[in-house]
Scaffold this motif. Sequence first.
Motif, PDB file in Angstrom:
ATOM      1  N   LYS A 268       0.829  -1.210   0.000  1.00  0.00           N
ATOM      2  CA  LYS A 268       0.000   0.000   0.000  1.00  0.00           C
ATOM      3  C   LYS A 268       0.866   1.264   0.000  1.00  0.00           C
ATOM      4  O   LYS A 268       0.648   2.178  -0.789  1.00  0.00           O
ATOM      5  CB  LYS A 268      -0.936   0.014   1.228  1.00  0.00           C
ATOM      6  N   SER A 269       1.830   1.298   0.923  1.00  0.00           N
ATOM      7  CA  SER A 269       2.697   2.482   0.993  1.00  0.00           C
ATOM      8  C   SER A 269       3.522   2.610  -0.284  1.00  0.00           C
ATOM      9  O   SER A 269       3.674   3.711  -0.831  1.00  0.00           O
ATOM     10  CB  SER A 269       3.638   2.399   2.200  1.00  0.00           C
TER      11      SER A 269
ATOM     12  N   LEU B  31       1.375   4.164  -2.869  1.00  0.00           N
ATOM     13  CA  LEU B  31       1.186   5.599  -2.614  1.00  0.00           C
ATOM     14  C   LEU B  31       2.435   6.385  -3.034  1.00  0.00           C
ATOM     15  O   LEU B  31       2.336   7.437  -3.672  1.00  0.00           O
ATOM     16  CB  LEU B  31       0.888   5.811  -1.121  1.00  0.00           C
ATOM     17  N   TYR B  32       3.605   5.860  -2.676  1.00  0.00           N
ATOM     18  CA  TYR B  32       4.849   6.568  -3.010  1.00  0.00           C
ATOM     19  C   TYR B  32       5.085   6.595  -4.517  1.00  0.00           C
ATOM     20  O   TYR B  32       5.564   7.587  -5.057  1.00  0.00           O
ATOM     21  CB  TYR B  32       6.051   5.929  -2.295  1.00  0.00           C
TER      22      TYR B  32
ATOM     23  N   SER C 225       2.646   9.124  -6.174  1.00  0.00           N
ATOM     24  CA  SER C 225       2.848  10.529  -5.821  1.00  0.00           C
ATOM     25  C   SER C 225       4.222  11.043  -6.226  1.00  0.00           C
ATOM     26  O   SER C 225       4.559  12.182  -5.937  1.00  0.00           O
ATOM     27  CB  SER C 225       2.674  10.699  -4.314  1.00  0.00           C
TER      28      SER C 225
ATOM     29  N   PHE D 152      -2.374  13.142  -0.466  1.00  0.00           N
ATOM     30  CA  PHE D 152      -2.019  11.748  -0.188  1.00  0.00           C
ATOM     31  C   PHE D 152      -1.844  11.569   1.320  1.00  0.00           C
ATOM     32  O   PHE D 152      -1.197  12.401   1.967  1.00  0.00           O
ATOM     33  CB  PHE D 152      -0.686  11.380  -0.851  1.00  0.00           C
TER      34      PHE D 152
ATOM     35  N   ASP E 141      -0.826   8.504   4.238  1.00  0.00           N
ATOM     36  CA  ASP E 141      -0.439   7.120   4.537  1.00  0.00           C
ATOM     37  C   ASP E 141      -0.634   6.869   6.025  1.00  0.00           C
ATOM     38  O   ASP E 141       0.143   7.370   6.834  1.00  0.00           O
ATOM     39  CB  ASP E 141       1.020   6.884   4.132  1.00  0.00           C
TER      40      ASP E 141
ATOM     41  N   LEU F 258      -6.359  10.668  -1.453  1.00  0.00           N
ATOM     42  CA  LEU F 258      -6.029   9.239  -1.556  1.00  0.00           C
ATOM     43  C   LEU F 258      -5.372   8.840  -0.242  1.00  0.00           C
ATOM     44  O   LEU F 258      -4.304   9.351   0.109  1.00  0.00           O
ATOM     45  CB  LEU F 258      -5.072   8.952  -2.715  1.00  0.00           C
TER      46      LEU F 258
ATOM     47  N   VAL G 226      -4.184   5.691   2.468  1.00  0.00           N
ATOM     48  CA  VAL G 226      -3.906   4.294   2.781  1.00  0.00           C
ATOM     49  C   VAL G 226      -4.218   4.074   4.251  1.00  0.00           C
ATOM     50  O   VAL G 226      -3.819   4.879   5.095  1.00  0.00           O
ATOM     51  CB  VAL G 226      -2.411   3.986   2.519  1.00  0.00           C
TER      52      VAL G 226
END
Length: 253
Positions: free
Chosen positions: A48-49, A52-53, A56, A169, A171, A200, A202
């Motif tokens: 998931k992380s 996201l990374y 982005s 974003f 997290d 967005l 997580v």
Amino acid sequence: MKNAILTAKGLCKSFAQGGEQVHVLTQVELELFEGDFTVIMGASGSGKSTLLYSLSGMDRATAGEVIFKNRDITKLKEKELSMLRCKDFGFIFQQMHLVSNLSLFENVVVPGYLDKERTAQQVRDYADELLDKMGIKQVKEHLPSQVSGGEQQRCAIARAVINSPALLFADEPTGALNRKNTTEVLNLLSGLNSAGQSILMVTHDLRAALRANRILYLEDGSIIASLDLPPYSAEEEKSRETQVNAWLSSLHW
Ligand SMILES: Nc1ncnc2c1ncn2[C@@H]1O[C@H](COP(=O)(O)OP(=O)(O)OP(=O)(O)O)[C@@H](O)[C@H]1O
Ligand SMILES: [Mg+2]
């Protein structure tokens, strides 16, 4: 019809580990829409992380495209990418990463000064407005170490939106908070979303996920399911929880 704000095509991310390649993301296809509060869920370690990374531009994907404003951001040079992260994207993390020797107010205004389209005074005025909205104006001259974890996270949210990002974003933004602070932070995020902020996030916290109007489920390196929900309303939280729980159970979460 909603407008797509960010699109990922065939997104892959691998890491070299002990002489071998670990494939964390394998062909992720996904579209995020303007005004949506999208949540990504999945087991711990599912990537998931990492997703996201990669989306982005905080980390480089191994293969695939991430289209934002008609540009593939995976192809941008480092300088263009850092400009994009500063002006178009906002970030919130579990650990707030505030600058320890700057006051809360200074933590919020500093990234604002990088936006050359506004005067320093306009940035300071907007920072005051945000700190007020986050309910921490009275402690704005304090250092991060002099306020609670919840107040630090609210400051981090103000900092993340100081440049009015197209996409915010987050997290696990409530991962380090107690129940009361979690609710406050979630309410602030819901409030931003109601005012039009695309988000967005997580999370593996069901309560946090309930805020989304769309939940994506990551497994084996790609999105295997999605659930669309009406916009969040506190009155309907119970029935929403039942629905999301049933969906997650069907995915063996
Ligand atoms: N820099 C790295 N080098 C090597 N492996 C990595 C790196 N970053 C992540 N990984 C691996 O990629 C996998 C996914 O990690 P990631 O942090 O994205 O998971 P996650 O879904 O966010 O988990 P959690 O819910 O625990 O935060 C893990 O197996 C992790 O060990
Ligand atoms: Mg993670």
